[in-house]
Design a protein around this motif. Sequence first.
Motif, PDB file in Angstrom:
ATOM      1  N   PRO A   1       0.815  -1.226   0.000  1.00 13.47           N
ATOM      2  CA  PRO A   1       0.000   0.000   0.000  1.00 13.47           C
ATOM      3  C   PRO A   1       0.846   1.274   0.000  1.00 13.47           C
ATOM      4  O   PRO A   1       1.979   1.293   0.484  1.00 13.47           O
ATOM      5  N   SER A   2       0.269   2.325  -0.529  1.00 15.60           N
ATOM      6  CA  SER A   2       0.948   3.616  -0.602  1.00 15.60           C
ATOM      7  C   SER A   2       1.347   4.104   0.780  1.00 15.60           C
ATOM      8  O   SER A   2       0.574   4.015   1.745  1.00 15.60           O
ATOM      9  N   GLY A   3       2.553   4.648   0.885  1.00 17.39           N
ATOM     10  CA  GLY A   3       3.065   5.167   2.150  1.00 17.39           C
ATOM     11  C   GLY A   3       3.861   4.159   2.949  1.00 17.39           C
ATOM     12  O   GLY A   3       4.552   4.527   3.897  1.00 17.39           O
ATOM     13  N   PHE A   4       3.766   2.876   2.573  1.00 18.16           N
ATOM     14  CA  PHE A   4       4.473   1.815   3.284  1.00 18.16           C
ATOM     15  C   PHE A   4       5.648   1.307   2.453  1.00 18.16           C
ATOM     16  O   PHE A   4       5.578   1.258   1.223  1.00 18.16           O
ATOM     17  N   THR A   5       6.706   0.945   3.132  1.00 13.39           N
ATOM     18  CA  THR A   5       7.832   0.271   2.487  1.00 13.39           C
ATOM     19  C   THR A   5       8.208  -0.943   3.333  1.00 13.39           C
ATOM     20  O   THR A   5       7.956  -0.968   4.542  1.00 13.39           O
ATOM     21  N   LEU A   6       8.803  -1.929   2.690  1.00 10.43           N
ATOM     22  CA  LEU A   6       9.291  -3.098   3.410  1.00 10.43           C
ATOM     23  C   LEU A   6      10.545  -2.683   4.160  1.00 10.43           C
ATOM     24  O   LEU A   6      11.525  -2.235   3.555  1.00 10.43           O
ATOM     25  N   ALA A   7      10.505  -2.785   5.488  1.00 13.32           N
ATOM     26  CA  ALA A   7      11.601  -2.287   6.316  1.00 13.32           C
ATOM     27  C   ALA A   7      12.920  -2.972   5.960  1.00 13.32           C
ATOM     28  O   ALA A   7      13.970  -2.336   5.904  1.00 13.32           O
ATOM     29  N   SER A   8      12.871  -4.264   5.741  1.00  9.60           N
ATOM     30  CA  SER A   8      14.054  -5.028   5.356  1.00  9.60           C
ATOM     31  C   SER A   8      13.578  -6.374   4.819  1.00  9.60           C
ATOM     32  O   SER A   8      12.443  -6.791   5.076  1.00  9.60           O
ATOM     33  N   THR A   9      14.440  -7.031   4.076  1.00  5.89           N
ATOM     34  CA  THR A   9      14.081  -8.348   3.563  1.00  5.89           C
ATOM     35  C   THR A   9      14.066  -9.343   4.716  1.00  5.89           C
ATOM     36  O   THR A   9      15.080  -9.556   5.385  1.00  5.89           O
ATOM     37  N   PRO A  10      12.916  -9.917   5.008  1.00  2.00           N
ATOM     38  CA  PRO A  10      12.840 -10.818   6.168  1.00  2.00           C
ATOM     39  C   PRO A  10      13.549 -12.138   5.923  1.00  2.00           C
ATOM     40  O   PRO A  10      13.706 -12.584   4.777  1.00  2.00           O
ATOM     41  N   ALA A  11      13.976 -12.752   7.001  1.00  2.00           N
ATOM     42  CA  ALA A  11      14.566 -14.084   6.906  1.00  2.00           C
ATOM     43  C   ALA A  11      13.459 -15.116   6.736  1.00  2.00           C
ATOM     44  O   ALA A  11      12.336 -14.928   7.197  1.00  2.00           O
ATOM     45  N   GLY A  12      13.782 -16.194   6.074  1.00  2.00           N
ATOM     46  CA  GLY A  12      12.848 -17.309   5.980  1.00  2.00           C
ATOM     47  C   GLY A  12      11.765 -17.161   4.942  1.00  2.00           C
ATOM     48  O   GLY A  12      10.722 -17.807   5.045  1.00  2.00           O
ATOM     49  N   THR A  13      11.967 -16.305   3.922  1.00  2.00           N
ATOM     50  CA  THR A  13      10.933 -16.147   2.900  1.00  2.00           C
ATOM     51  C   THR A  13      10.857 -17.357   1.970  1.00  2.00           C
ATOM     52  O   THR A  13       9.906 -17.477   1.197  1.00  2.00           O
ATOM     53  N   SER A  14      11.819 -18.243   2.045  1.00  2.00           N
ATOM     54  CA  SER A  14      11.761 -19.486   1.274  1.00  2.00           C
ATOM     55  C   SER A  14      12.517 -20.565   2.043  1.00  2.00           C
ATOM     56  O   SER A  14      13.371 -20.273   2.887  1.00  2.00           O
ATOM     57  N   GLY A  15      12.165 -21.815   1.769  1.00  2.00           N
ATOM     58  CA  GLY A  15      12.821 -22.908   2.472  1.00  2.00           C
ATOM     59  C   GLY A  15      12.030 -24.194   2.376  1.00  2.00           C
ATOM     60  O   GLY A  15      11.160 -24.342   1.510  1.00  2.00           O
ATOM     61  N   THR A  16      12.319 -25.101   3.292  1.00  2.00           N
ATOM     62  CA  THR A  16      11.679 -26.414   3.318  1.00  2.00           C
ATOM     63  C   THR A  16      10.966 -26.605   4.650  1.00  2.00           C
ATOM     64  O   THR A  16      11.495 -26.249   5.709  1.00  2.00           O
ATOM     65  N   ILE A  17       9.774 -27.138   4.587  1.00  2.00           N
ATOM     66  CA  ILE A  17       8.988 -27.422   5.781  1.00  2.00           C
ATOM     67  C   ILE A  17       9.309 -28.830   6.261  1.00  2.00           C
ATOM     68  O   ILE A  17       9.145 -29.798   5.504  1.00  2.00           O
ATOM     69  N   ASN A  18       9.777 -28.934   7.497  1.00  2.00           N
ATOM     70  CA  ASN A  18      10.157 -30.223   8.046  1.00  2.00           C
ATOM     71  C   ASN A  18       9.065 -30.789   8.944  1.00  2.00           C
ATOM     72  O   ASN A  18       8.120 -30.096   9.314  1.00  2.00           O
ATOM     73  N   ALA A  19       9.218 -32.043   9.304  1.00  2.00           N
ATOM     74  CA  ALA A  19       8.223 -32.713  10.136  1.00  2.00           C
ATOM     75  C   ALA A  19       8.174 -32.099  11.526  1.00  2.00           C
ATOM     76  O   ALA A  19       9.220 -31.767  12.112  1.00  2.00           O
ATOM     77  N   ASN A  20       6.958 -31.957  12.038  1.00  2.00           N
ATOM     78  CA  ASN A  20       6.727 -31.506  13.410  1.00  2.00           C
ATOM     79  C   ASN A  20       7.355 -30.157  13.718  1.00  2.00           C
ATOM     80  O   ASN A  20       7.750 -29.877  14.851  1.00  2.00           O
ATOM     81  N   SER A  21       7.496 -29.329  12.702  1.00  2.00           N
ATOM     82  CA  SER A  21       8.035 -27.994  12.918  1.00  2.00           C
ATOM     83  C   SER A  21       7.441 -27.066  11.862  1.00  2.00           C
ATOM     84  O   SER A  21       6.810 -27.518  10.913  1.00  2.00           O
ATOM     85  N   GLY A  22       7.640 -25.796  12.049  1.00  2.00           N
ATOM     86  CA  GLY A  22       7.102 -24.846  11.084  1.00  2.00           C
ATOM     87  C   GLY A  22       7.938 -23.601  10.996  1.00  2.00           C
ATOM     88  O   GLY A  22       8.089 -22.890  12.001  1.00  2.00           O
ATOM     89  N   PRO A  23       8.520 -23.305   9.847  1.00  2.00           N
ATOM     90  CA  PRO A  23       9.249 -22.049   9.708  1.00  2.00           C
ATOM     91  C   PRO A  23       8.300 -20.859   9.846  1.00  2.00           C
ATOM     92  O   PRO A  23       7.097 -20.966   9.583  1.00  2.00           O
ATOM     93  N   SER A  24       8.850 -19.758  10.315  1.00  2.00           N
ATOM     94  CA  SER A  24       8.072 -18.531  10.486  1.00  2.00           C
ATOM     95  C   SER A  24       8.752 -17.401   9.733  1.00  2.00           C
ATOM     96  O   SER A  24       9.979 -17.278   9.752  1.00  2.00           O
ATOM     97  N   VAL A  25       7.952 -16.578   9.073  1.00  2.00           N
ATOM     98  CA  VAL A  25       8.482 -15.419   8.364  1.00  2.00           C
ATOM     99  C   VAL A  25       7.635 -14.209   8.747  1.00  2.00           C
ATOM    100  O   VAL A  25       6.405 -14.277   8.762  1.00  2.00           O
ATOM    101  N   THR A  26       8.311 -13.119   9.106  1.00  2.00           N
ATOM    102  CA  THR A  26       7.622 -11.896   9.520  1.00  2.00           C
ATOM    103  C   THR A  26       7.982 -10.764   8.566  1.00  2.00           C
ATOM    104  O   THR A  26       9.157 -10.448   8.386  1.00  2.00           O
ATOM    105  N   PHE A  27       6.954 -10.174   7.968  1.00  2.00           N
ATOM    106  CA  PHE A  27       7.142  -9.026   7.089  1.00  2.00           C
ATOM    107  C   PHE A  27       6.825  -7.761   7.881  1.00  2.00           C
ATOM    108  O   PHE A  27       5.720  -7.604   8.399  1.00  2.00           O
ATOM    109  N   ILE A  28       7.814  -6.851   7.972  1.00  2.00           N
ATOM    110  CA  ILE A  28       7.644  -5.593   8.696  1.00  2.00           C
ATOM    111  C   ILE A  28       7.611  -4.449   7.678  1.00  2.00           C
ATOM    112  O   ILE A  28       8.568  -4.265   6.922  1.00  2.00           O
ATOM    113  N   ASN A  29       6.524  -3.703   7.683  1.00  2.00           N
ATOM    114  CA  ASN A  29       6.402  -2.549   6.799  1.00  2.00           C
ATOM    115  C   ASN A  29       6.403  -1.276   7.626  1.00  2.00           C
ATOM    116  O   ASN A  29       5.740  -1.200   8.668  1.00  2.00           O
TER     117      ASN A  29
END
Length: 226
Positions: free
Chosen positions: A115-143
């Motif tokens: 949206p207008s007026g917002f920028t992505l503060a920084s490239t977040p970690a974990g935007t791509s990867g592999t999902i393993n058993a009994n766990s879940g990667p997390s990715v946080t987008f900060i604008n």
Amino acid sequence: MTATVTATNDLKGGLNITKAVTADEGLTAPDAKFSMTVTLTKPDGTPWTEGTYNGTIDDNDLSYLKYRIFHKDGTSTDKMMIKSGDVITLAAGESARIINVAAGTTYSVEETNIPSGFTLASTPAGTSGTINANSGPSVTFINNYSVSETTASIPVTKKLSLPAGVDPNDHDITGKYTFTLTADGNAPLPATTSCTNPDADGGNMSFGDIDRKSTRLNSSHMTASR
């Protein structure tokens, strides 16, 4: 006689996507919706599709993936179907959780149409990867919400209106009307908040410029006295 029973467990994981918003000093970020495009690829290299989804979520149907959106007040949506390439829409403080994902699934998450007026503060970690058993990667987008300086001026015009045939020279109003500007809440004000009409028939005045780092200037009130 001995019977052999083989049990196969399909191990699952998950993916968490969170949206956070900040703002420059003195600003409050407006409500906005943010779009996250999610790509999900099965361990065999094929994309996750809608499978046999028929409009009703079936927890026992593993041919498609499900997710929920968790709101910042602690409530959540019902489970929804998601396939590779779908867009998840989040507001500030919300998160999406994709559940029961087959281990070995690869993923990527991209924020689009910010949206207008917002920028992505920084490239977040974990935007791509592999999902393993009994766990879940997390990715946080900060604008971050930020805008450029805005300047506004508030001109004032006082005009004397007289009935036809009345001599304006008999009705000089020079300096008889004073206009005062007051703020509504924390609205910014110019350096001068009072001005008096300069001419016999009223005249033009100005309170001067208001500098404000905002996409909009809050409202102000003006009163006149004589």
